[in-house]
Design a protein around this motif. Structure first.
Motif, mmCIF file in Angstrom:
data_model
loop_
_atom_site.group_PDB
_atom_site.id
_atom_site.type_symbol
_atom_site.label_atom_id
_atom_site.label_comp_id
_atom_site.label_asym_id
_atom_site.label_seq_id
_atom_site.Cartn_x
_atom_site.Cartn_y
_atom_site.Cartn_z
ATOM 1 N N LEU A 1 1.340 -1.268 0.262
ATOM 2 C CA LEU A 1 -0.247 0.321 -0.144
ATOM 3 C C LEU A 1 0.545 1.617 -0.845
ATOM 4 C CD1 LEU A 1 -2.761 1.490 0.264
ATOM 5 C CD2 LEU A 1 -2.669 0.926 2.873
ATOM 6 N N GLY A 2 2.049 1.101 0.707
ATOM 7 C CA GLY A 2 2.888 2.224 0.743
ATOM 8 C C GLY A 2 3.236 2.351 -0.536
ATOM 9 N N SER A 3 3.400 1.638 -1.018
ATOM 10 C CA SER A 3 4.359 1.466 -2.301
ATOM 11 C C SER A 3 3.327 2.231 -3.437
ATOM 12 C CB SER A 3 5.144 0.508 -3.213
ATOM 13 O OG SER A 3 3.858 -0.852 -3.300
ATOM 14 N N LEU A 4 2.254 1.874 -3.457
ATOM 15 C CA LEU A 4 2.041 2.134 -4.384
ATOM 16 C C LEU A 4 1.307 3.446 -4.299
ATOM 17 C CD1 LEU A 4 -1.332 -0.604 -4.873
ATOM 18 C CD2 LEU A 4 -0.191 -0.289 -6.270
ATOM 19 N N LEU A 5 0.801 4.433 -2.745
ATOM 20 C CA LEU A 5 0.581 5.571 -2.720
ATOM 21 C C LEU A 5 2.106 6.608 -2.854
ATOM 22 C CD1 LEU A 5 -0.791 5.598 0.180
ATOM 23 C CD2 LEU A 5 -2.008 5.928 -1.474
ATOM 24 N N LEU A 6 3.158 5.797 -3.125
ATOM 25 C CA LEU A 6 4.219 6.557 -3.614
ATOM 26 C C LEU A 6 4.234 6.694 -4.759
ATOM 27 C CD1 LEU A 6 7.415 7.800 -2.209
ATOM 28 C CD2 LEU A 6 8.202 5.379 -1.921
ATOM 29 N N GLY A 7 4.396 5.548 -5.057
ATOM 30 C CA GLY A 7 4.372 5.638 -7.306
ATOM 31 C C GLY A 7 3.289 6.328 -7.305
ATOM 32 N N GLU A 8 2.656 6.401 -7.059
ATOM 33 C CA GLU A 8 1.702 7.545 -7.223
ATOM 34 C C GLU A 8 1.370 8.734 -7.113
ATOM 35 O OE1 GLU A 8 -2.148 7.648 -10.557
ATOM 36 O OE2 GLU A 8 -0.795 5.801 -9.828
ATOM 37 N N TYR A 9 1.752 9.184 -6.237
ATOM 38 C CA TYR A 9 1.605 10.407 -5.906
ATOM 39 C C TYR A 9 2.983 11.614 -4.690
ATOM 40 C CZ TYR A 9 -3.187 9.067 -5.378
ATOM 41 O OH TYR A 9 -4.785 8.642 -5.543
ATOM 42 N N VAL A 10 3.528 10.522 -4.477
ATOM 43 C CA VAL A 10 5.447 11.503 -4.718
ATOM 44 C C VAL A 10 6.698 11.327 -5.541
ATOM 45 C CG1 VAL A 10 6.837 11.888 -2.683
ATOM 46 C CG2 VAL A 10 4.825 11.104 -1.937
ATOM 47 N N VAL A 11 6.188 9.796 -6.337
ATOM 48 C CA VAL A 11 7.728 10.286 -6.785
ATOM 49 C C VAL A 11 7.605 10.609 -8.218
ATOM 50 C CG1 VAL A 11 8.817 8.105 -8.765
ATOM 51 C CG2 VAL A 11 8.190 7.208 -6.301
ATOM 52 N N PRO A 12 6.232 11.013 -8.469
ATOM 53 C CA PRO A 12 6.222 12.148 -9.890
ATOM 54 C C PRO A 12 6.604 13.592 -10.183
ATOM 55 C CG PRO A 12 4.428 10.678 -10.600
ATOM 56 C CD PRO A 12 5.089 9.794 -8.526
ATOM 57 N N LYS A 13 6.092 13.725 -8.302
ATOM 58 C CA LYS A 13 6.134 14.950 -8.297
ATOM 59 C C LYS A 13 7.707 15.726 -8.133
ATOM 60 C CE LYS A 13 1.545 16.123 -7.308
ATOM 61 N NZ LYS A 13 1.445 17.006 -8.509
ATOM 62 N N SER A 14 8.262 14.782 -7.371
ATOM 63 C CA SER A 14 9.979 14.759 -6.526
ATOM 64 C C SER A 14 10.936 14.856 -7.349
ATOM 65 C CB SER A 14 10.268 13.802 -5.502
ATOM 66 O OG SER A 14 9.498 12.019 -6.459
ATOM 67 N N GLU A 15 10.225 13.370 -8.624
ATOM 68 C CA GLU A 15 11.327 13.623 -9.995
ATOM 69 C C GLU A 15 11.452 14.541 -10.855
ATOM 70 O OE1 GLU A 15 14.218 11.141 -11.186
ATOM 71 O OE2 GLU A 15 12.868 11.115 -9.319
ATOM 72 N N GLN A 16 10.542 15.117 -10.852
ATOM 73 C CA GLN A 16 10.000 15.939 -12.057
ATOM 74 C C GLN A 16 10.672 17.529 -11.128
ATOM 75 O OE1 GLN A 16 6.112 17.239 -12.418
ATOM 76 N NE2 GLN A 16 6.654 18.803 -13.210
ATOM 77 N N GLU A 17 10.770 17.792 -9.589
ATOM 78 C CA GLU A 17 11.358 18.778 -9.011
ATOM 79 C C GLU A 17 13.187 18.730 -8.778
ATOM 80 O OE1 GLU A 17 12.197 21.622 -6.466
ATOM 81 O OE2 GLU A 17 11.334 21.531 -7.640
ATOM 82 N N ALA A 18 12.920 17.459 -8.770
ATOM 83 C CA ALA A 18 14.859 17.369 -9.146
ATOM 84 C C ALA A 18 15.155 17.398 -10.393
ATOM 85 C CB ALA A 18 14.489 16.015 -8.358
ATOM 86 N N GLN A 19 14.712 16.348 -11.513
ATOM 87 C CA GLN A 19 15.442 16.597 -12.504
ATOM 88 C C GLN A 19 14.923 18.715 -13.454
ATOM 89 O OE1 GLN A 19 17.213 14.376 -14.301
ATOM 90 N NE2 GLN A 19 16.239 13.093 -12.666
ATOM 91 N N SER A 20 14.937 19.097 -12.851
ATOM 92 C CA SER A 20 14.158 20.495 -13.585
ATOM 93 C C SER A 20 15.522 21.327 -12.401
ATOM 94 C CB SER A 20 12.604 20.714 -13.080
ATOM 95 O OG SER A 20 12.212 21.335 -11.883
ATOM 96 N N TYR A 21 15.584 20.885 -10.927
ATOM 97 C CA TYR A 21 16.251 21.760 -10.139
ATOM 98 C C TYR A 21 17.104 21.424 -11.262
ATOM 99 C CZ TYR A 21 18.123 23.979 -6.312
ATOM 100 O OH TYR A 21 19.285 24.822 -5.584
ATOM 101 N N ARG A 22 17.390 20.120 -11.406
ATOM 102 C CA ARG A 22 19.042 19.993 -11.310
ATOM 103 C C ARG A 22 19.479 20.699 -13.212
ATOM 104 N NH1 ARG A 22 22.313 16.911 -13.885
ATOM 105 N NH2 ARG A 22 24.306 16.073 -13.271
ATOM 106 N N THR A 23 19.046 20.090 -13.066
ATOM 107 C CA THR A 23 18.913 21.383 -14.849
ATOM 108 C C THR A 23 19.368 22.668 -15.329
ATOM 109 O OG1 THR A 23 17.992 19.078 -16.178
ATOM 110 C CG2 THR A 23 17.857 21.742 -18.004
ATOM 111 N N ILE A 24 17.761 23.066 -14.123
ATOM 112 C CA ILE A 24 17.579 25.229 -14.018
ATOM 113 C C ILE A 24 19.242 25.627 -13.466
ATOM 114 C CG2 ILE A 24 17.173 26.741 -13.448
ATOM 115 C CD1 ILE A 24 14.091 25.289 -14.255
ATOM 116 N N THR A 25 19.705 24.585 -12.447
ATOM 117 C CA THR A 25 21.153 25.144 -11.470
ATOM 118 C C THR A 25 22.614 24.875 -12.403
ATOM 119 O OG1 THR A 25 19.438 24.773 -9.367
ATOM 120 C CG2 THR A 25 22.060 24.850 -9.009
ATOM 121 N N ILE A 26 22.114 23.720 -13.398
ATOM 122 C CA ILE A 26 23.688 24.010 -13.306
ATOM 123 C C ILE A 26 23.826 24.436 -14.721
ATOM 124 C CG2 ILE A 26 25.153 22.371 -15.391
ATOM 125 C CD1 ILE A 26 23.494 19.723 -13.789
#
Length: 357
Positions: free
Chosen positions: A113-138
């Protein structure tokens, strides 16, 4: 009453072992990722920025390692009970193997249950933030064209589009468009530094357009331009990210969109079924772990159980990584490449449990 105590006792051991394994595996992964970022440090991309990027990728790394952590955690948790002969005492007291498996699956369902909630609601947003932050900062905040080699390409009609990144606020950075005419000859190309969604399209900023006029070209610069497109911030976010980092709903929506555009959605379908069937993957690996404890790994050391768990988990992951893309290459349904390793894990676990009696 006694069965409830046994359930709680097994739950405490299994969940505790899974939690410890997660800390170790995810912690090492984050550490190696941080070390890997050190060569990219610049005056604009500093150590604190690398720390933030690594932290934001943490949910995705945890999600990816949940099946392996569940397998090794169950091996170690139940292995401890087997080493101290507590499992033997339980079975001698009349507790069946099936009842023990049921007790093990209860905490595993919490993990699922925790993995489903993590993959559906947390991972997409956190990964998008990570990639965009790194690209723009570099890039020092100056993202444009394809200078960083980031982002992905996409086709919309006769327009080929490249976007470097999109922030969580829905602002795109580094938009490059190549427009072809009805004969598929390049008619114009344009680059915009940023863009914001307006509801029926995008308002692009700092646009430089090059028109190809036969033997000559004409360059025009505009502070803003209204770009009418069917691409929404959610679809662009899906385009930028790897299929494995998207939510189940996002994968389903984007697969339909690619189908409407006449493009292949095979990679997204493989990722979709991998996420939908991940609960079965975890349960299959846990069943293998339980069968090992009652079978070939009943009286071995903790180190041997750990090695066996790592090997089984890596083989399972390798099979899914190979069979998923292979199914699309040979024109098979993507779900087949995902279900074969799961079916094998259930079959192996069931056979070993029957042999163990």
């Amino acid at each position: 009453m006694m069965m409830n105590r046994i359930d709680r006792y097994i739950t405490r051991h299994v969940l505790g072992a899974i939690f410890i394994v997660m800390l170790v595996i995810v912690g090492l992964d984050l550490l190696f990722t941080l070390v890997d970022q050190l060569p990219d440090l610049t005056p604009s991309y500093q150590f604190k920025d690398a720390l933030y990027y690594v932290a934001m990728t943490g949910p995705r790394r945890l999600y990816e390692h949940i099946p392996l952590c569940s397998l090794i955690g169950c091996l170690l948790g139940l292995g401890t009970l087997a080493t101290t002969s507590e499992l033997t005492v339980m079975r001698a007291a009349g507790v069946s193997t099936f009842r023990i498996i049921t007790a093990v699956m209860k905490p595993v369902l919490v993990v699922i249950l925790g993995s489903l909630l993590l993959g559906e609601y947390v991972v997409p947003k956190s990964e998008q933030e990570a990639q965009s932050y790194r690209t723009i900062t570099i890039a020092g905040g100056r993202v444009g064209s394809t200078s960083l080699g980031q982002g992905l390409w996409h086709r919309e009609g006769r327009t080929f589009l490249h976007v470097e990144t999109i922030s969580l606020k829905g602002e795109v950075h580094g938009v490059t468009r190549y427009q072809f005419d009805e004969n598929w000859a390049l008619s114009n190309a344009s680059v915009a530094s940023t863009g914001t969604f307006t509801g029926d399209g995008w308002l692009l900023n700092n646009v430089v357009e090059t028109q190809f006029l036969g033997e000559s070209t004409q360059v025009e610069q505009r502070p803003t331009e209204q770009w009418i497109s069917g691409m929404t911030p959610s679809l662009l976010s899906t385009l930028i990210m790897e299929p494995s980092n998207l939510s189940i709903s996002g994968l389903y929506t984007y697969s339909d969109y690619l189908g409407e555009q006449g493009l292949s959605a095979a990679d997204y379908e493989v990722a979709f079924w991998g996420k939908v069937l991940q609960p079965l993957s975890i349960m299959g690996l846990v069943l293998v772990a339980v069968s090992f404890i009652f079978g070939p790994l009943r009286s071995v050391t903790v180190g041997q159980r750990l090695i066996a768990g790592v090997i089984v988990g890596l083989v399972f992951k390798l099979m899914q990584d190979l069979l998923g893309p292979a199914s699309t290459v040979y024109g098979l349904a993507p779900i087949l490449g995902v279900t074969v390793p799961i079916a094998l894990s259930f079959l192996i676990g069931w056979r070993l449990l029957r042999r163990a009696g």
